[in-house]
Design an enzyme around this catalytic site. Structure first.
Site, PDB file in Angstrom:
ATOM      1  N   ASN A 148       0.973  -0.660   0.431  1.00  0.00           N
ATOM      2  CA  ASN A 148      -0.172   0.056  -0.100  1.00  0.00           C
ATOM      3  C   ASN A 148       0.437   1.128  -0.122  1.00  0.00           C
ATOM      4  O   ASN A 148       1.385   1.565   1.136  1.00  0.00           O
ATOM      5  CB  ASN A 148      -1.061  -0.130   1.128  1.00  0.00           C
ATOM      6  CG  ASN A 148      -1.760   0.978   1.416  1.00  0.00           C
ATOM      7  OD1 ASN A 148      -1.585   2.074   0.601  1.00  0.00           O
ATOM      8  ND2 ASN A 148      -1.890   1.596   2.686  1.00  0.00           N
ATOM      9  N   TRP A 149       0.991   1.864  -1.369  1.00  0.00           N
ATOM     10  CA  TRP A 149       1.976   3.341  -1.447  1.00  0.00           C
ATOM     11  C   TRP A 149       1.376   4.760  -0.810  1.00  0.00           C
ATOM     12  O   TRP A 149       1.857   4.727  -0.307  1.00  0.00           O
ATOM     13  CB  TRP A 149       2.132   3.607  -2.555  1.00  0.00           C
ATOM     14  CG  TRP A 149       3.367   2.542  -3.486  1.00  0.00           C
ATOM     15  CD1 TRP A 149       3.176   1.460  -2.961  1.00  0.00           C
ATOM     16  CD2 TRP A 149       3.982   2.861  -4.476  1.00  0.00           C
ATOM     17  NE1 TRP A 149       4.642   0.525  -3.849  1.00  0.00           N
ATOM     18  CE2 TRP A 149       4.848   1.280  -5.120  1.00  0.00           C
ATOM     19  CE3 TRP A 149       3.983   3.150  -5.447  1.00  0.00           C
ATOM     20  CZ2 TRP A 149       5.395   1.327  -6.031  1.00  0.00           C
ATOM     21  CZ3 TRP A 149       4.792   3.616  -6.792  1.00  0.00           C
ATOM     22  CH2 TRP A 149       5.450   2.269  -6.915  1.00  0.00           C
ATOM     23  N   LYS A 150       0.263   4.327  -0.243  1.00  0.00           N
ATOM     24  CA  LYS A 150       0.064   5.389   0.140  1.00  0.00           C
ATOM     25  C   LYS A 150      -0.036   6.140  -0.641  1.00  0.00           C
ATOM     26  O   LYS A 150      -0.352   6.573  -1.514  1.00  0.00           O
ATOM     27  CB  LYS A 150       0.291   5.212   1.804  1.00  0.00           C
ATOM     28  CG  LYS A 150       0.187   4.342   3.116  1.00  0.00           C
ATOM     29  CD  LYS A 150       0.212   5.056   4.254  1.00  0.00           C
ATOM     30  CE  LYS A 150       0.151   3.412   4.413  1.00  0.00           C
ATOM     31  NZ  LYS A 150       0.247   3.331   6.418  1.00  0.00           N
ATOM     32  N   HIS A 203      -9.503   1.247   5.431  1.00  0.00           N
ATOM     33  CA  HIS A 203      -7.999   1.329   5.923  1.00  0.00           C
ATOM     34  C   HIS A 203      -8.811   2.617   7.290  1.00  0.00           C
ATOM     35  O   HIS A 203      -9.333   3.619   6.825  1.00  0.00           O
ATOM     36  CB  HIS A 203      -7.308   2.316   4.629  1.00  0.00           C
ATOM     37  CG  HIS A 203      -5.360   2.106   5.135  1.00  0.00           C
ATOM     38  ND1 HIS A 203      -5.152   2.985   6.905  1.00  0.00           N
ATOM     39  CD2 HIS A 203      -4.839   1.322   5.402  1.00  0.00           C
ATOM     40  CE1 HIS A 203      -3.593   2.625   6.626  1.00  0.00           C
ATOM     41  NE2 HIS A 203      -3.808   1.357   5.497  1.00  0.00           N
ATOM     42  N   GLU A 222      -6.772   5.080   7.782  1.00  0.00           N
ATOM     43  CA  GLU A 222      -6.790   6.347   7.170  1.00  0.00           C
ATOM     44  C   GLU A 222      -7.900   7.520   7.074  1.00  0.00           C
ATOM     45  O   GLU A 222      -8.226   8.525   7.092  1.00  0.00           O
ATOM     46  CB  GLU A 222      -5.017   6.347   6.956  1.00  0.00           C
ATOM     47  CG  GLU A 222      -4.218   6.498   7.110  1.00  0.00           C
ATOM     48  CD  GLU A 222      -2.682   5.204   6.735  1.00  0.00           C
ATOM     49  OE1 GLU A 222      -2.450   5.731   5.653  1.00  0.00           O
ATOM     50  OE2 GLU A 222      -1.929   5.041   7.619  1.00  0.00           O
ATOM     51  N   GLU A 260      -5.719  -4.650  10.762  1.00  0.00           N
ATOM     52  CA  GLU A 260      -4.299  -3.555  10.536  1.00  0.00           C
ATOM     53  C   GLU A 260      -4.493  -2.801  12.162  1.00  0.00           C
ATOM     54  O   GLU A 260      -4.929  -2.083  12.200  1.00  0.00           O
ATOM     55  CB  GLU A 260      -4.380  -2.670  10.008  1.00  0.00           C
ATOM     56  CG  GLU A 260      -4.064  -3.884   8.219  1.00  0.00           C
ATOM     57  CD  GLU A 260      -3.462  -2.487   7.716  1.00  0.00           C
ATOM     58  OE1 GLU A 260      -2.117  -2.697   6.593  1.00  0.00           O
ATOM     59  OE2 GLU A 260      -3.809  -1.273   7.334  1.00  0.00           O
ATOM     60  N   GLY A 309       3.083   1.958  10.109  1.00  0.00           N
ATOM     61  CA  GLY A 309       3.826   3.341  10.931  1.00  0.00           C
ATOM     62  C   GLY A 309       4.653   3.321  11.409  1.00  0.00           C
ATOM     63  O   GLY A 309       5.098   5.262  11.584  1.00  0.00           O
ATOM     64  N   SER A 339       3.862  -2.189   9.993  1.00  0.00           N
ATOM     65  CA  SER A 339       4.662  -2.395  10.757  1.00  0.00           C
ATOM     66  C   SER A 339       5.629  -3.860  10.176  1.00  0.00           C
ATOM     67  O   SER A 339       7.055  -4.293  10.322  1.00  0.00           O
ATOM     68  CB  SER A 339       5.876  -2.466  11.652  1.00  0.00           C
ATOM     69  OG  SER A 339       5.117  -0.331  12.220  1.00  0.00           O
ATOM     70  N   GLY A 392       2.830  -1.719   3.955  1.00  0.00           N
ATOM     71  CA  GLY A 392       3.111   0.551   3.857  1.00  0.00           C
ATOM     72  C   GLY A 392       4.568   0.647   3.264  1.00  0.00           C
ATOM     73  O   GLY A 392       4.877   0.559   2.795  1.00  0.00           O
ATOM     74  N   GLY A 393       5.133   1.404   4.664  1.00  0.00           N
ATOM     75  CA  GLY A 393       6.474   2.153   4.045  1.00  0.00           C
ATOM     76  C   GLY A 393       7.435   0.489   3.507  1.00  0.00           C
ATOM     77  O   GLY A 393       8.165   1.126   2.204  1.00  0.00           O
TER      78      GLY A 393
HETATM   79  P1  13P Z   1       3.365   0.310   7.910  1.00  0.00           P
HETATM   80  O1  13P Z   1       3.793  -1.142   6.934  1.00  0.00           O
HETATM   81  O2  13P Z   1       3.650   1.329   6.943  1.00  0.00           O
HETATM   82  O3  13P Z   1       2.939   0.693   9.362  1.00  0.00           O
HETATM   83  O4  13P Z   1       1.374   0.417   6.823  1.00  0.00           O
HETATM   84  C1  13P Z   1       0.424  -0.170   7.303  1.00  0.00           C
HETATM   85  C2  13P Z   1      -0.119   0.098   7.162  1.00  0.00           C
HETATM   86  O5  13P Z   1      -1.827   0.414   7.216  1.00  0.00           O
HETATM   87  C3  13P Z   1      -1.060  -0.920   5.291  1.00  0.00           C
HETATM   88  O6  13P Z   1      -1.944  -0.261   4.904  1.00  0.00           O
END
Ligand code: 13P
Length: 249
Positions: free
Chosen positions: A9-11, A94, A96, A166, A172, A211, A232-233
């Site tokens: 997930n590149w956000k 999600h 967010e 999640e 993050g 993470s 994510g990251g």
């Molecule tokens: P991180 O891997 O950066 O913690 O993000 C997780 C995430 O929200 C994937 O959708």
């Protein structure tokens, strides 16, 4: 057997040149044949990514959609548009989106239904905040978020989803749920799915996100009810993303 799914997930990160970097790396190094890889990209990158990844073992997805198929909804993107650009998946709910954009369970359900209508596979995200975990409410929260969608779907629709757990406190933050903490929640999610239908519970893929990185993926993915990751990251670094795909193989 559930095929592991590693979804990046590149956000709101990355660039068209990063899409090309990933496509070149995948062409060169590949993904284990036993693993499904996917990238949930910002919508403006999808068409280019579809061309760049043509013939390669990486599925593409969007990060959100609006529940209406078309109309005067400035700034929004429909499921049909994502399909038109080559997406097969879409993230829904999600944390967010829930926190920053006010998407409640009803909005999440409407988007899941719109995704199914468009022919997309919704990846339904659920997860508790640290406050909810500390109050001993983890299972109540995640099962509530799951039921808010699954109760409303038909028996034919339910198997078309993927669910991602999640924990909000692990997103993050560099603070990953331990494999035991994650497995405990995944087991509860699967047990709840079994109340609809044991075959559904057996077949549905449950991803862990929060993470996840190359260094901790293998032990998380070794848990019996963890069928992949939502990353994510680490999904913005091609070496890390491909290493996580290798750990799932
Ligand atoms: P991180 O891997 O950066 O913690 O993000 C997780 C995430 O929200 C994937 O959708």
């Amino acid at each position: 057997m559930r095929t592991p799914l590693i979804a990046g997930n590149w956000k709101m990160n990355g660039s068209l040149s990063l899409v090309e970097t990933f496509a070149d790396a995948v062409a060169e190094r590949g993904v284990p044949a036993t693993v499904e890889a996917a990238l949930m990209l910002p919508a403006p990158f999808l068409s280019v990514a579809t061309r760049a990844f043509a013939g390669q073992p990486v599925a593409l997805g969007g990060q959100t959609l609006y529940h209406q198929p078309s109309g005067a909804f400035t700034g929004e993107v429909s499921g049909g548009m994502l399909v038109d650009c080559g997406a097969r998946y879409v993230l829904v709910g999600h944390s967010e989106r829930r926190e920053l954009f006010g998407e409640d369970d009803a909005a999440v359900l409407a988007r899941v239904q719109a995704a199914l209508t468009a022919g997309l596979t919704p990846v339904l995200c659920v997860g508790e905040t640290l406050e909810e975990r500390d109050a001993g409410r983890t299972e109540a929260v995640v099962l509530g978020q799951l039921a808010a969608v699954f109760d409303a779907l038909s028996p034919d629709e339910r198997p078309r989803l993927v669910v991602a757990y999640e924990p909000v406190w692990a997103i993050g933050t560099g603070r990953t749920a331990t494999p035991e903490q994650a497995q405990q929640v995944h087991e509860a999610l699967r047990a709840h799915l079994a109340t609809y239908d044991p075959t559904l519970a057996e077949g549905l893929r449950l991803l862990y996100g929060g993470s996840m990185k190359a260094a901790n993926a293998a032990e998380l993915l070794a848990q019996p009810d963890i069928d992949g990751g939502l990353v994510g990251g680490a999904s913005l670094q091609v070496d890390d993303f491909l290493a996580i795909c290798q750990s799932a193989g």
